[in-house]
Design a protein around this motif. Structure first.
Motif, PDB file in Angstrom:
ATOM      1  N   GLY A 167       0.822  -1.221   0.000  1.00  0.00           N
ATOM      2  CA  GLY A 167       0.000   0.000   0.000  1.00  0.00           C
ATOM      3  C   GLY A 167       0.845   1.256   0.000  1.00  0.00           C
ATOM      4  O   GLY A 167       0.559   2.215  -0.733  1.00  0.00           O
ATOM      5  N   GLU A 168       1.887   1.270   0.814  1.00  0.00           N
ATOM      6  CA  GLU A 168       2.775   2.433   0.871  1.00  0.00           C
ATOM      7  C   GLU A 168       3.512   2.633  -0.453  1.00  0.00           C
ATOM      8  O   GLU A 168       3.670   3.760  -0.915  1.00  0.00           O
ATOM      9  N   LEU A 169       3.948   1.538  -1.055  1.00  0.00           N
ATOM     10  CA  LEU A 169       4.644   1.640  -2.343  1.00  0.00           C
ATOM     11  C   LEU A 169       3.717   2.172  -3.429  1.00  0.00           C
ATOM     12  O   LEU A 169       4.106   3.033  -4.219  1.00  0.00           O
ATOM     13  N   MET A 170       2.480   1.651  -3.475  1.00  0.00           N
ATOM     14  CA  MET A 170       1.505   2.126  -4.467  1.00  0.00           C
ATOM     15  C   MET A 170       1.241   3.623  -4.266  1.00  0.00           C
ATOM     16  O   MET A 170       1.223   4.394  -5.226  1.00  0.00           O
ATOM     17  N   LYS A 171       1.044   4.022  -3.019  1.00  0.00           N
ATOM     18  CA  LYS A 171       0.760   5.425  -2.697  1.00  0.00           C
ATOM     19  C   LYS A 171       1.929   6.303  -3.130  1.00  0.00           C
ATOM     20  O   LYS A 171       1.730   7.345  -3.756  1.00  0.00           O
ATOM     21  N   ASN A 172       3.130   5.882  -2.801  1.00  0.00           N
ATOM     22  CA  ASN A 172       4.320   6.641  -3.144  1.00  0.00           C
ATOM     23  C   ASN A 172       4.513   6.730  -4.656  1.00  0.00           C
ATOM     24  O   ASN A 172       4.819   7.792  -5.193  1.00  0.00           O
ATOM     25  N   PHE A 173       4.330   5.609  -5.340  1.00  0.00           N
ATOM     26  CA  PHE A 173       4.472   5.577  -6.800  1.00  0.00           C
ATOM     27  C   PHE A 173       3.438   6.509  -7.446  1.00  0.00           C
ATOM     28  O   PHE A 173       3.770   7.316  -8.304  1.00  0.00           O
ATOM     29  N   ASN A 174       2.181   6.389  -7.019  1.00  0.00           N
ATOM     30  CA  ASN A 174       1.111   7.190  -7.623  1.00  0.00           C
ATOM     31  C   ASN A 174       1.226   8.673  -7.309  1.00  0.00           C
ATOM     32  O   ASN A 174       0.752   9.503  -8.080  1.00  0.00           O
ATOM     33  N   SER A 175       1.857   9.022  -6.193  1.00  0.00           N
ATOM     34  CA  SER A 175       2.022  10.443  -5.889  1.00  0.00           C
ATOM     35  C   SER A 175       2.930  11.112  -6.927  1.00  0.00           C
ATOM     36  O   SER A 175       2.771  12.288  -7.219  1.00  0.00           O
ATOM     37  N   GLN A 176       3.842  10.348  -7.492  1.00  0.00           N
ATOM     38  CA  GLN A 176       4.776  10.905  -8.471  1.00  0.00           C
ATOM     39  C   GLN A 176       4.394  10.601  -9.921  1.00  0.00           C
ATOM     40  O   GLN A 176       4.677  11.385 -10.821  1.00  0.00           O
ATOM     41  N   TYR A 177       3.752   9.453 -10.156  1.00  0.00           N
ATOM     42  CA  TYR A 177       3.545   8.987 -11.534  1.00  0.00           C
ATOM     43  C   TYR A 177       2.087   8.672 -11.849  1.00  0.00           C
ATOM     44  O   TYR A 177       1.818   7.867 -12.729  1.00  0.00           O
ATOM     45  N   LYS A 178       1.167   9.280 -11.146  1.00  0.00           N
ATOM     46  CA  LYS A 178      -0.253   8.998 -11.344  1.00  0.00           C
ATOM     47  C   LYS A 178      -0.653   9.221 -12.804  1.00  0.00           C
ATOM     48  O   LYS A 178      -0.351  10.247 -13.394  1.00  0.00           O
ATOM     49  N   GLY A 179      -1.313   8.226 -13.381  1.00  0.00           N
ATOM     50  CA  GLY A 179      -1.777   8.327 -14.758  1.00  0.00           C
ATOM     51  C   GLY A 179      -0.716   8.019 -15.805  1.00  0.00           C
ATOM     52  O   GLY A 179      -1.007   8.006 -16.988  1.00  0.00           O
ATOM     53  N   LYS A 180       0.500   7.778 -15.371  1.00  0.00           N
ATOM     54  CA  LYS A 180       1.587   7.526 -16.318  1.00  0.00           C
ATOM     55  C   LYS A 180       1.913   6.047 -16.446  1.00  0.00           C
ATOM     56  O   LYS A 180       2.751   5.664 -17.246  1.00  0.00           O
ATOM     57  N   ALA A 181       1.253   5.231 -15.613  1.00  0.00           N
ATOM     58  CA  ALA A 181       1.471   3.786 -15.660  1.00  0.00           C
ATOM     59  C   ALA A 181       0.167   3.085 -15.322  1.00  0.00           C
ATOM     60  O   ALA A 181      -0.658   3.616 -14.582  1.00  0.00           O
ATOM     61  N   ASP A 182      -0.004   1.909 -15.879  1.00  0.00           N
ATOM     62  CA  ASP A 182      -1.187   1.105 -15.589  1.00  0.00           C
ATOM     63  C   ASP A 182      -1.037   0.531 -14.180  1.00  0.00           C
ATOM     64  O   ASP A 182      -0.064  -0.164 -13.879  1.00  0.00           O
ATOM     65  N   ASN A 183      -2.012   0.833 -13.309  1.00  0.00           N
ATOM     66  CA  ASN A 183      -1.918   0.390 -11.915  1.00  0.00           C
ATOM     67  C   ASN A 183      -1.914  -1.126 -11.775  1.00  0.00           C
ATOM     68  O   ASN A 183      -1.393  -1.656 -10.799  1.00  0.00           O
ATOM     69  N   LYS A 184      -2.498  -1.843 -12.726  1.00  0.00           N
ATOM     70  CA  LYS A 184      -2.447  -3.311 -12.685  1.00  0.00           C
ATOM     71  C   LYS A 184      -1.004  -3.790 -12.810  1.00  0.00           C
ATOM     72  O   LYS A 184      -0.580  -4.707 -12.116  1.00  0.00           O
ATOM     73  N   ILE A 185      -0.267  -3.158 -13.711  1.00  0.00           N
ATOM     74  CA  ILE A 185       1.136  -3.519 -13.901  1.00  0.00           C
ATOM     75  C   ILE A 185       1.939  -3.140 -12.662  1.00  0.00           C
ATOM     76  O   ILE A 185       2.768  -3.920 -12.191  1.00  0.00           O
TER      77      ILE A 185
END
Length: 131
Positions: free
Chosen positions: A104-122
């Motif tokens: 959860g923390e990794l997803m949150k951290n990743f999305n804070s910087q790259y939201k919409g730039k990568a498929d969340n499933k991947i």
């Protein structure tokens, strides 16, 4: 030029060219953006991109010949998504820097910087592999 303005310009162009399919699709997108603004969400490029991606997901689920044409109409407004290798590289860097070993923390951290730039499933799949 900001994304919302690009959509407006494309909408006007579609009206002038009497391209009904494109005009209708862009009208729906602009309407969704307007609804967001009314509900207090600012029309930043990131928020507009979320509306476009949501529309793309909906069209992919419908999967008719017309929806495929509509997807082609909105593709110019979508940035290309990161490859799985790029996602893996970023996540490995986050884990190595000691951000967290919690999904959860990794997803949150990743999305804070790259939201919409990568498929969340991947992103989710890569996190599971790395942890």
């Amino acid at each position: 030029m900001e994304l919302k303005q690009q959509l407006k310009d494309a909408h006007i162009k579609a009206m002038k060219e009497k391209d009904t399919l494109r005009k209708n699709l862009l009208s729906v997108l602009l309407g969704e953006i307007k609804n967001q603004e009314i509900s207090g969400i600012e029309s930043t490029d990131e928020n507009v991109l979320l509306v476009i991606r949501k529309m793309e997901k909906t069209l992919l689920q419908v999967n008719t010949p017309e929806s495929q044409l509509e997807i082609e109409c909105i593709k110019p407004f979508l940035p290309s998504l990161m490859s799985e290798d790029k996602v893996r590289e970023i996540l490995t860097g986050l884990i190595d820097s000691g951000v967290s070993k919690n999904m959860g923390e990794l997803m949150k951290n990743f999305n804070s910087q790259y939201k919409g730039k990568a498929d969340n499933k991947i992103v989710s799949q890569v996190i599971k592999e790395l942890l």
